[in-house]
Design a protein around this motif. Sequence first.
Motif, PDB file in Angstrom:
ATOM      1  N   ILE A  24     -52.575  52.594  98.426  1.00 36.08           N
ATOM      2  CA  ILE A  24     -53.753  52.392  96.729  1.00 36.08           C
ATOM      3  C   ILE A  24     -54.275  50.928  97.358  1.00 36.08           C
ATOM      4  CG2 ILE A  24     -52.635  51.438  95.154  1.00 36.08           C
ATOM      5  CD1 ILE A  24     -50.588  53.116  94.967  1.00 36.08           C
ATOM      6  N   GLU A  25     -55.492  50.672  97.259  1.00 31.90           N
ATOM      7  CA  GLU A  25     -56.335  49.946  96.996  1.00 31.90           C
ATOM      8  C   GLU A  25     -56.827  48.732  96.001  1.00 31.90           C
ATOM      9  OE1 GLU A  25     -59.956  48.392  99.681  1.00 31.90           O
ATOM     10  OE2 GLU A  25     -59.848  49.841  99.799  1.00 31.90           O
ATOM     11  N   ILE A  26     -55.924  47.572  95.865  1.00 35.03           N
ATOM     12  CA  ILE A  26     -56.604  46.417  94.982  1.00 35.03           C
ATOM     13  C   ILE A  26     -57.404  45.838  94.467  1.00 35.03           C
ATOM     14  CG2 ILE A  26     -55.401  45.688  92.229  1.00 35.03           C
ATOM     15  CD1 ILE A  26     -54.404  48.458  92.385  1.00 35.03           C
ATOM     16  N   SER A  27     -58.620  45.983  94.219  1.00 35.77           N
ATOM     17  CA  SER A  27     -59.800  44.423  94.076  1.00 35.77           C
ATOM     18  C   SER A  27     -59.051  43.636  93.041  1.00 35.77           C
ATOM     19  CB  SER A  27     -60.801  45.162  94.218  1.00 35.77           C
ATOM     20  OG  SER A  27     -60.861  45.836  92.453  1.00 35.77           O
ATOM     21  N   GLY A  28     -59.023  42.270  93.249  1.00 34.45           N
ATOM     22  CA  GLY A  28     -59.208  41.401  91.805  1.00 34.45           C
ATOM     23  C   GLY A  28     -57.717  40.698  92.167  1.00 34.45           C
ATOM     24  N   ALA A  29     -56.955  41.103  93.326  1.00 33.93           N
ATOM     25  CA  ALA A  29     -55.474  40.267  93.105  1.00 33.93           C
ATOM     26  C   ALA A  29     -55.555  39.696  94.947  1.00 33.93           C
ATOM     27  CB  ALA A  29     -55.124  41.964  92.698  1.00 33.93           C
ATOM     28  N   ASN A  30     -54.441  38.492  94.930  1.00 34.63           N
ATOM     29  CA  ASN A  30     -54.448  38.363  95.334  1.00 34.63           C
ATOM     30  C   ASN A  30     -53.193  39.659  96.456  1.00 34.63           C
ATOM     31  OD1 ASN A  30     -53.454  37.431  98.429  1.00 34.63           O
ATOM     32  ND2 ASN A  30     -52.822  35.740  97.105  1.00 34.63           N
ATOM     33  N   ILE A  31     -53.858  40.659  97.515  1.00 31.75           N
ATOM     34  CA  ILE A  31     -52.931  40.854  97.972  1.00 31.75           C
ATOM     35  C   ILE A  31     -52.034  41.151  99.381  1.00 31.75           C
ATOM     36  CG2 ILE A  31     -54.459  43.245  96.992  1.00 31.75           C
ATOM     37  CD1 ILE A  31     -55.389  43.326  99.902  1.00 31.75           C
TER      38      ILE A  31
ATOM     39  N   GLN B 131     -48.814  43.034  90.626  1.00 31.15           N
ATOM     40  CA  GLN B 131     -48.026  43.757  90.670  1.00 31.15           C
ATOM     41  C   GLN B 131     -47.955  44.376  89.777  1.00 31.15           C
ATOM     42  OE1 GLN B 131     -44.189  41.665  90.075  1.00 31.15           O
ATOM     43  NE2 GLN B 131     -44.502  40.177  91.917  1.00 31.15           N
ATOM     44  N   ARG B 132     -49.205  43.459  88.509  1.00 29.05           N
ATOM     45  CA  ARG B 132     -48.961  44.954  87.294  1.00 29.05           C
ATOM     46  C   ARG B 132     -50.315  45.891  87.803  1.00 29.05           C
ATOM     47  NH1 ARG B 132     -48.345  39.610  83.226  1.00 29.05           N
ATOM     48  NH2 ARG B 132     -46.514  39.734  83.230  1.00 29.05           N
ATOM     49  N   ALA B 133     -51.179  44.959  88.651  1.00 27.48           N
ATOM     50  CA  ALA B 133     -52.208  46.626  89.210  1.00 27.48           C
ATOM     51  C   ALA B 133     -52.019  46.726  89.806  1.00 27.48           C
ATOM     52  CB  ALA B 133     -53.682  45.389  89.910  1.00 27.48           C
ATOM     53  N   LEU B 134     -50.625  47.366  90.555  1.00 31.31           N
ATOM     54  CA  LEU B 134     -50.105  47.972  91.180  1.00 31.31           C
ATOM     55  C   LEU B 134     -49.490  49.006  90.312  1.00 31.31           C
ATOM     56  CD1 LEU B 134     -48.491  46.712  94.287  1.00 31.31           C
ATOM     57  CD2 LEU B 134     -50.080  47.795  94.228  1.00 31.31           C
ATOM     58  N   MET B 135     -48.946  48.739  88.992  1.00 33.42           N
ATOM     59  CA  MET B 135     -48.285  48.982  87.775  1.00 33.42           C
ATOM     60  C   MET B 135     -49.461  49.782  87.420  1.00 33.42           C
ATOM     61  SD  MET B 135     -45.642  45.980  85.801  1.00 33.42           S
ATOM     62  CE  MET B 135     -44.511  45.338  86.625  1.00 33.42           C
ATOM     63  N   LYS B 136     -50.433  49.888  87.062  1.00 30.23           N
ATOM     64  CA  LYS B 136     -51.445  49.685  86.109  1.00 30.23           C
ATOM     65  C   LYS B 136     -51.608  51.325  86.913  1.00 30.23           C
ATOM     66  CE  LYS B 136     -55.140  49.125  83.006  1.00 30.23           C
ATOM     67  NZ  LYS B 136     -56.077  48.135  82.895  1.00 30.23           N
ATOM     68  N   GLU B 137     -52.368  51.236  88.214  1.00 30.63           N
ATOM     69  CA  GLU B 137     -53.148  52.244  89.100  1.00 30.63           C
ATOM     70  C   GLU B 137     -52.014  53.478  89.215  1.00 30.63           C
ATOM     71  OE1 GLU B 137     -55.356  53.794  91.900  1.00 30.63           O
ATOM     72  OE2 GLU B 137     -55.694  52.462  90.844  1.00 30.63           O
ATOM     73  N   VAL B 138     -50.501  53.083  89.580  1.00 30.47           N
ATOM     74  CA  VAL B 138     -49.718  54.208  89.530  1.00 30.47           C
ATOM     75  C   VAL B 138     -49.388  54.774  87.742  1.00 30.47           C
ATOM     76  CG1 VAL B 138     -46.519  54.675  89.147  1.00 30.47           C
ATOM     77  CG2 VAL B 138     -48.686  53.398  90.774  1.00 30.47           C
ATOM     78  N   ILE B 139     -49.896  54.193  86.752  1.00 33.26           N
ATOM     79  CA  ILE B 139     -49.740  54.611  85.628  1.00 33.26           C
ATOM     80  C   ILE B 139     -51.070  55.714  85.028  1.00 33.26           C
ATOM     81  CG2 ILE B 139     -50.412  54.577  83.144  1.00 33.26           C
ATOM     82  CD1 ILE B 139     -47.795  51.927  83.403  1.00 33.26           C
ATOM     83  N   THR B 140     -51.532  55.233  85.286  1.00 31.71           N
ATOM     84  CA  THR B 140     -53.116  56.317  85.597  1.00 31.71           C
ATOM     85  C   THR B 140     -53.574  57.403  86.659  1.00 31.71           C
ATOM     86  OG1 THR B 140     -54.531  53.895  85.006  1.00 31.71           O
ATOM     87  CG2 THR B 140     -55.520  56.156  85.917  1.00 31.71           C
ATOM     88  N   ARG B 141     -52.564  56.826  88.145  1.00 34.66           N
ATOM     89  CA  ARG B 141     -52.553  58.404  88.201  1.00 34.66           C
ATOM     90  C   ARG B 141     -51.971  59.503  88.361  1.00 34.66           C
ATOM     91  NH1 ARG B 141     -50.427  56.463  94.175  1.00 34.66           N
ATOM     92  NH2 ARG B 141     -48.264  56.136  93.329  1.00 34.66           N
TER      93      ARG B 141
END
Length: 251
Positions: free
Chosen positions: A1-8, A17-27
């Motif tokens: 999973i690649e998230i932009s706009g966050a300090n990875i 963390q919240r970007a990861l949560m949202k990605e999992v929910i969407t996926r």
Amino acid sequence: IEISGANIENIMDVNYQRALMKEVITRDNKQVDFNRIIALDDKVNGELNVDLTQSQHKRWSIKWLTVDNFLSFGEDNYLPFSKLKGLTVVNSVPANQGGKTTLTIDAIKFLLHGTTTKTDKNEQIFNVFSGKNELVVRGMIELEGEETIIERRMKRSASKSGGWTVTNKINYYKLLPDGEEELQNEEDAKRTTIKIKETVGNEKDFELLVLATERNLDDLIGLTTTESGKILTRLIGLEILEMKEAAARAM
């Protein structure tokens, strides 16, 4: 999973963390009110006694190592780790008892923790063939971009009752811009010791994660997946996720 706009680089980053949560929910095509997720996350974070702005993912590496009169090695042995790229295989002639483990495992273990896998007593660490009464292991370790030189010195003297009296001293040096080494004072040395332990782990962590010998093989076999996973989780900085899970379950 690649998230932009966050300090990875920082799993402690709440936005990441919240970007990861949202990605999992969407996926997973889950239909949830994400605002309620954020509200719950705020509540969980409020229960934690942790600075969420501080990275728990610690980077460290050994730049170089020198050994003098240490186990099977004599004087002025130098190993430039920073020049070794990728997977490195260490061979010796003869194939057995050529000093491979001594140089690549025991010297590092001694540098970081003051012990070896081959000895039970300090007097056993001295090279038995040199006759010198002092041994030195030095190395430069980089912790989160900060370089520190660790130096362990042992001296021995014959005791009246036979055997040896051994003294063990550790020094830390800061490398100055002009290349000179500056000895750390007592307070700075204490902070460096704590930082090394927090970043690298303790002696038991080193043995379980780095090497398998006849001494710790039973421990490795008996270690459950959960136990080994907890050690890795702590050292790579993911312990915060387990803490958040525990806090959420307790609510």
